[in-house]
Design a protein around this motif. Structure first.
Motif, PDB file in Angstrom:
ATOM      1  N   CYS A  96      -3.683   3.364  -2.054  1.00 13.34           N
ATOM      2  CA  CYS A  96      -3.843   2.553  -2.915  1.00 13.34           C
ATOM      3  C   CYS A  96      -3.392   1.338  -2.445  1.00 13.34           C
ATOM      4  O   CYS A  96      -2.194   0.933  -2.017  1.00 13.34           O
ATOM      5  N   VAL A  97      -4.112   0.226  -2.688  1.00 11.30           N
ATOM      6  CA  VAL A  97      -3.901  -1.114  -2.139  1.00 11.30           C
ATOM      7  C   VAL A  97      -4.195  -2.358  -3.281  1.00 11.30           C
ATOM      8  O   VAL A  97      -5.382  -2.165  -3.856  1.00 11.30           O
TER       9      VAL A  97
ATOM     10  N   THR B 165      -0.880  -6.157   5.257  1.00  8.76           N
ATOM     11  CA  THR B 165      -1.420  -5.044   4.500  1.00  8.76           C
ATOM     12  C   THR B 165      -2.230  -4.320   5.552  1.00  8.76           C
ATOM     13  O   THR B 165      -2.228  -3.113   5.330  1.00  8.76           O
TER      14      THR B 165
ATOM     15  N   PRO C 299       0.755  -1.371   0.019  1.00  7.55           N
ATOM     16  CA  PRO C 299       0.059   0.171   0.026  1.00  7.55           C
ATOM     17  C   PRO C 299       0.812   1.168   0.059  1.00  7.55           C
ATOM     18  O   PRO C 299       1.766   1.483   0.482  1.00  7.55           O
TER      19      PRO C 299
ATOM     20  N   VAL D 177      -2.248  -0.343   6.012  1.00  9.26           N
ATOM     21  CA  VAL D 177      -3.492   0.683   5.690  1.00  9.26           C
ATOM     22  C   VAL D 177      -3.720   1.690   6.998  1.00  9.26           C
ATOM     23  O   VAL D 177      -4.092   2.744   6.650  1.00  9.26           O
TER      24      VAL D 177
END
Length: 146
Positions: free
Chosen positions: A79-80, A53, A28, A57
């Motif tokens: 953005c992931v 992740t 991310p 985030v």
């Protein structure tokens, strides 16, 4: 769509696509628009490979919230690399997810589904967006309700 969101999307999508092509995945990362209307990238600090992740985030959202509370910027993007269900498809598909937020309280999740083929060849489906709940400019939103 909010013009800020357009700017942020055109800043982050090419980077995500390049990383997918070169590395097959990406961690991310974010971008934001300052009060002066400048787009700036927010790259991960240090080595995130040992983090989940979701943790990354949350770290971004936390940092964004602090800066938002200080009035440092107008819009944010995160953005992931995700897997999502697309209507009409059985299996989940890979997608670039871009969480977009504006200080006015507007929040969107944009998705660009993609499919990996041989030789680092990737095909992308058109971008689509769905409304979402603010996760960055929440203090502002809750103040307005009182």
């Amino acid at each position: 769509m909010n013009p800020d969101f357009e700017k942020l999307l055109s800043a982050v999508i090419p980077i995500a696509q390049r990383m997918l092509k070169d590395l097959g995945a990406f961690i991310p990362f974010g971008a934001f628009i300052t009060r002066d209307g400048e787009v700036q990238l927010a790259g991960g600090e240090g080595d995130p490979s040992h983090l989940e992740t979701q943790e990354i985030v949350e770290m971004y959202l936390e940092a964004y919230r602090e800066a938002a509370a200080n009035g440092d910027f107008n819009s944010t993007a995160l953005c992931v690399d995700v897997r999502i269900h697309i209507p009409g498809k059985m299996e989940k598909t890979d997608a670039i997810q871009i969480m977009l937020e504006h200080s006015g309280g507007e929040a969107l999740n944009a998705f660009m589904p993609y499919e990996k083929h041989a030789q680092a060849d990737i095909t992308y489906a058109p971008l689509f967006a769905t409304p979402s709940d603010p996760r960055v400019f929440i203090k502002l939103a809750s103040e307005q309700e009182q």
